[in-house]
Write a protein that holds these residues in place. Structure first.
Motif, mmCIF file in Angstrom:
data_model
loop_
_atom_site.group_PDB
_atom_site.id
_atom_site.type_symbol
_atom_site.label_atom_id
_atom_site.label_comp_id
_atom_site.label_asym_id
_atom_site.label_seq_id
_atom_site.Cartn_x
_atom_site.Cartn_y
_atom_site.Cartn_z
ATOM 1 N N GLU A 71 24.683 42.640 46.013
ATOM 2 C CA GLU A 71 23.990 41.622 45.221
ATOM 3 C C GLU A 71 23.715 42.077 43.785
ATOM 4 O O GLU A 71 23.124 41.356 42.997
ATOM 5 N N VAL A 72 24.137 43.283 43.469
ATOM 6 C CA VAL A 72 24.024 43.770 42.097
ATOM 7 C C VAL A 72 25.282 43.310 41.362
ATOM 8 O O VAL A 72 26.387 43.619 41.793
ATOM 9 N N ASN A 73 25.096 42.551 40.270
ATOM 10 C CA ASN A 73 26.303 42.025 39.615
ATOM 11 C C ASN A 73 26.428 42.408 38.142
ATOM 12 O O ASN A 73 27.236 41.854 37.424
ATOM 13 N N GLN A 74 25.619 43.346 37.691
ATOM 14 C CA GLN A 74 25.763 43.835 36.313
ATOM 15 C C GLN A 74 25.835 45.347 36.337
ATOM 16 O O GLN A 74 24.846 45.998 36.014
ATOM 17 N N PRO A 75 26.905 46.010 36.660
ATOM 18 C CA PRO A 75 28.201 45.432 36.992
ATOM 19 C C PRO A 75 28.296 45.050 38.474
ATOM 20 O O PRO A 75 27.445 45.434 39.269
ATOM 21 N N GLN A 76 29.333 44.334 38.796
ATOM 22 C CA GLN A 76 29.603 43.935 40.176
ATOM 23 C C GLN A 76 30.320 45.101 40.874
ATOM 24 O O GLN A 76 31.503 45.314 40.665
ATOM 25 N N TRP A 77 29.585 45.839 41.692
ATOM 26 C CA TRP A 77 30.189 47.002 42.353
ATOM 27 C C TRP A 77 31.120 46.573 43.483
ATOM 28 O O TRP A 77 32.186 47.149 43.680
ATOM 29 N N ILE A 78 30.647 45.594 44.237
ATOM 30 C CA ILE A 78 31.354 45.188 45.449
ATOM 31 C C ILE A 78 31.745 43.733 45.297
ATOM 32 O O ILE A 78 30.940 42.911 44.884
ATOM 33 N N SER A 79 32.962 43.411 45.649
ATOM 34 C CA SER A 79 33.448 42.043 45.569
ATOM 35 C C SER A 79 32.722 41.178 46.607
ATOM 36 O O SER A 79 32.665 41.539 47.776
ATOM 37 N N VAL A 80 32.168 40.056 46.169
ATOM 38 C CA VAL A 80 31.355 39.217 47.051
ATOM 39 C C VAL A 80 32.172 38.306 47.983
ATOM 40 O O VAL A 80 31.848 38.186 49.155
ATOM 41 N N ASP A 125 39.534 41.021 35.922
ATOM 42 C CA ASP A 125 40.297 42.260 35.828
ATOM 43 C C ASP A 125 40.780 42.307 34.382
ATOM 44 O O ASP A 125 41.703 41.578 34.012
ATOM 45 N N GLY A 126 40.115 43.117 33.583
ATOM 46 C CA GLY A 126 40.416 43.116 32.152
ATOM 47 C C GLY A 126 40.058 41.769 31.548
ATOM 48 O O GLY A 126 38.945 41.283 31.756
ATOM 49 N N ASN A 127 40.974 41.134 30.864
ATOM 50 C CA ASN A 127 40.653 39.850 30.231
ATOM 51 C C ASN A 127 41.090 38.657 31.098
ATOM 52 O O ASN A 127 41.019 37.522 30.678
ATOM 53 N N ARG A 128 41.558 38.954 32.304
ATOM 54 C CA ARG A 128 41.967 37.860 33.187
ATOM 55 C C ARG A 128 40.948 37.703 34.303
ATOM 56 O O ARG A 128 40.352 38.691 34.739
ATOM 57 N N GLY A 129 40.772 36.493 34.752
ATOM 58 C CA GLY A 129 39.790 36.301 35.810
ATOM 59 C C GLY A 129 40.135 35.126 36.700
ATOM 60 O O GLY A 129 40.990 34.303 36.384
ATOM 61 N N CYS A 148 36.241 31.158 51.012
ATOM 62 C CA CYS A 148 36.323 31.359 49.565
ATOM 63 C C CYS A 148 37.619 30.721 49.087
ATOM 64 O O CYS A 148 38.647 30.845 49.743
ATOM 65 N N GLU A 149 37.529 29.985 47.989
ATOM 66 C CA GLU A 149 38.721 29.293 47.489
ATOM 67 C C GLU A 149 38.767 29.355 45.970
ATOM 68 O O GLU A 149 37.735 29.345 45.296
ATOM 69 N N GLU A 150 39.980 29.423 45.479
ATOM 70 C CA GLU A 150 40.186 29.538 44.045
ATOM 71 C C GLU A 150 39.938 28.197 43.368
ATOM 72 O O GLU A 150 40.484 27.175 43.768
ATOM 73 N N MET A 151 39.099 28.211 42.323
ATOM 74 C CA MET A 151 38.847 26.983 41.573
ATOM 75 C C MET A 151 39.729 26.923 40.338
ATOM 76 O O MET A 151 40.206 25.867 39.960
ATOM 77 N N MET A 152 39.873 28.084 39.689
ATOM 78 C CA MET A 152 40.736 28.149 38.502
ATOM 79 C C MET A 152 40.947 29.599 38.115
ATOM 80 O O MET A 152 40.264 30.493 38.608
ATOM 81 N N ARG A 153 41.915 29.816 37.208
ATOM 82 C CA ARG A 153 42.136 31.140 36.624
ATOM 83 C C ARG A 153 41.878 31.031 35.137
ATOM 84 O O ARG A 153 41.999 29.948 34.561
ATOM 85 N N PHE A 154 41.493 32.126 34.551
ATOM 86 C CA PHE A 154 41.228 32.091 33.106
ATOM 87 C C PHE A 154 41.576 33.414 32.446
ATOM 88 O O PHE A 154 41.640 34.456 33.103
ATOM 89 N N THR A 155 41.831 33.314 31.140
ATOM 90 C CA THR A 155 42.103 34.502 30.336
ATOM 91 C C THR A 155 41.202 34.436 29.110
ATOM 92 O O THR A 155 41.092 33.387 28.471
ATOM 93 N N THR A 156 40.520 35.523 28.836
ATOM 94 C CA THR A 156 39.646 35.536 27.660
ATOM 95 C C THR A 156 40.350 36.285 26.532
ATOM 96 O O THR A 156 41.073 37.256 26.767
#
Lengths: 262, 336
Positions: free
Chosen positions: A179-188, B255-259, B66-74
């Motif tokens: 539940e810590v997300n800054q940073p997110q250690w574990i994928s939720v 992951d980097g600038n992609r999400g 869990c389902e993907e809503m969208m992908r994004f690049t910053t």
């Protein structure tokens, strides 16, 4: 045994020594459930039989239960071990709880203080049963790839309901790593990597602390054999650290010879 | 008018194979390691038999965990959104219990009533439900107390009931059901005089739903929630096994600038569910969270969405590690 527990509970409540007795009672159907007895006249609702396996120590750190006042807890060996660990981790102080101890041979054990709990736990070291060892050995005979695939398959059913965490007396953190997300250690999310990360992280956090009560496995709605992860660690600790009273991986010593830990 | 046909015992497998060969994904209950879960199947032979209820509902197909809503690049002061993932091929969910089929009305009410959730709509529009009536029930079942029944057709596009000789009475309920049957018309033969009722479980009515709905607002401040929830350990099992629980959480994974942005199941049983950024939590104790679960299903949803948020499948009670039995709790509230 049941009568002795009821008698003890009645005494503790009547004398005002405790406000609540945490024990087992009849649930729905053939199930048992945790009871929180607050009046001496209700002590007769307490039961003790082979169905009474939930690790009740989970309630000792529960805010809502603590709010009632000083508890006494019906404690078989896994609960006694949990109390010992919780005391070691300073989750309560001497005098905060009373223990109605029950030995493996089904006798009432007098555990008047936390020192006696510690001594009793030390006298009854945590050992894996032959059956538990056999199950671990079966995993050992797999190749690394087979074992990885076995866990991926089991963990693919995980829905991240966190029943493993919620049912575990040793998972009492007010804010879990996931539940810590800054940073997110574990994928939720409950996807492959999220599930693998979660269960490995939890097992590592239980290293040297898990009392092998099996509650996580019983609580899991999709029957993931989570206890195997912890038993593997228990077995490794026994080999590498022996039956240490310092709780192996949970111990921290400012004078540790390793630099990285300081 | 529901069209009634007969599906021979062996025809179910032919139906599955025909659907598969047309590119449709077929989900059905499969037994593995002591649990029965919906999984993709290639033949009807893989289907679990002789169980009362699946461990998890088929919700995962229309509302994935869990389902993907969208992908994004910053980039430098920019965010570029990428095309939504392609729609998966059509799905047929086979072997859905009538209680679970009814739960689709609840999910629809949440996701399609005021706001048309495109992600959900694409999935439900793409999914055909082939229900299967219940010949057995257990002490956790209470569909008849929440307006359902073991042979209820609501929510199913086709409802199968196993009749004499292992054949199925097929009730073709909706246009989607008709379309499915039309894909293999040779398998759906004329029905005789099958007595459906004879093949259904006897699920006793255990409480008066209207009376409970009426009573709930008055017990909001009562002690009952504390008494009932003291042993609740605050996991999300009840919500996650529930076919009608719809709450979600949104997670961005980068992951980097992609999400990627994911929608994930969430549960009102968790302390974090209502935790504000300020640190304030309007539901700071478990009794308030438990109250929310019951009030939402039996008071707020009937009031606001005209559906009861519980279909009586009994999964939450079966799965609860600490015996939080919803049927017992509702009956206790009714008796107050």
């Amino acid at each position: 045994m049941q009568d002795k527990i009821r008698q003890k509970a009645r005494e503790l409540l009547s004398s005002g020594a405790v406000k609540v007795v945490i024990g087992y009672g009849e649930g729905t159907g053939s199930r048992v459930r945790a009871l929180f007895i607050q009046r001496p006249e209700d002590a007769d609702r307490l039961i003790m039989d082979e169905r009474c396996v939930q690790n009740l120590a989970v309630y000792l750190t529960k805010h809502e239960v603590r709010a009632i006042g000083k508890p006494a807890i019906v404690a078989k060996m896994p609960v006694i071990r949990s109390i010992n660990h919780l005391a070691y981790e300073e989750q309560f102080n001497e005098g905060d709880i009373a223990v109605i101890g029950i030995s493996d041979s089904d006798e009432l054990v007098d555990l008047p203080d936390l020192t006696s709990v510690r001594e009793y736990a030390a006298k009854n070291p945590l050992l894996l049963t032959a059956e538990e060892r056999a199950e671990l050995d079966k995993l050992e005979t797999m190749t690394r790839e087979e074992r990885w695939n076995y866990w991926l398959e089991e963990l693919s059913n995980c829905i991240k309901c966190y029943a493993c965490r919620a049912s575990c007396p040793m998972c009492y953190c007010p804010r879990c790593t996931v539940e810590v997300n800054q940073p997110q250690w574990i994928s939720v999310p409950a996807h492959e990597i999220g599930n693998v990360e979660w269960h490995i992280m939890r097992a590592m956090h239980l290293a040297g602390r898990c009392v092998n009560c099996g509650e996580c496995t019983r609580a899991c709605p999709v029957k993931i054999p989570l206890r195997l992860l912890n038993q593997r660690i228990i077995a490794d600790i026994a080999v590498n650290f022996g039956q240490s009273e310092d709780y192996a991986l949970a111990a921290f010593n400012p004078n540790d010879k390793e630099d990285f830990i300081r | 008018m529901i069209d009634k046909k007969l599906l021979q015992k062996g025809s179910l497998d032919e139906l599955v194979k025909k659907l598969k060969s047309g590119g449709t994904r077929v989900f059905a209950p499969v037994e593995k390691g002591g649990k029965v879960l919906f999984d993709e199947v290639d033949s009807a032979a893989a289907m679990a038999r002789d169980y009362v209820q699946t461990t998890l509902s088929a919700k995962d197909v229309i509302l994935p965990r869990c389902e993907e809503m969208m992908r994004f690049t910053t980039g430098q002061g920019t965010v570029t959104m990428e095309k939504a993932p392609d729609l998966p091929p059509p799905a047929v969910v086979l072997g859905v219990r009538p209680c679970d089929a009814r739960s689709i009305a609840v999910v629809n009410a949440v996701y399609l009533k005021d706001y048309n959730d495109a992600l959900y709509k694409s999935k439900i529009d793409n999914t055909t439900i082939v229900g299967i009536s219940c010949a057995k029930c257990d002490e956790y079942c209470f569909c008849t107390s929440v307006n359902g029944s073991p042979g209820d057709t609501e929510g199913s596009d086709i409802l199968l009931t196993e009749v004499d000789g292992g054949n199925y009475l097929a009730e073709i309920v909706t246009e989607k059901g008709k379309a499915l049957a039309a894909m293999a018309p040779e398998l759906f033969t004329a029905a005789g005089s099958e007595d459906k009722a004879k093949h259904l479980a006897d699920v006793k009515v255990q409480f008066d739903l209207k009376a409970v709905e009426k009573k709930l607002p008055g017990v909001f401040d009562g002690e009952v929630w504390i008494t009932q929830s003291l042993r609740c350990i605050g996991c999300g099992t009840c919500s996650y096994v529930c076919p009608a629980c719809t709450c979600f959480d949104i997670q961005d994974e980068t992951d980097g600038n992609r999400g990627v942005r994911l929608r994930c199941w969430d549960s009102c049983g968790f302390g974090q569910f209502t935790l504000h950024t300020s640190g304030h939590n309007p539901r700071e104790v478990q009794s308030q969270r438990w109250r929310q679960r019951i009030m939402h299903k039996f008071s707020y949803q009937p009031d606001q969405l005209q559906v009861t948020g519980c279909v009586g499948c009994g999964r939450c009670s079966r799965a609860c590690p600490v015996d939080m039995n919803i049927l017992q709790h509702i009956k206790d509230i009714e008796a107050q």
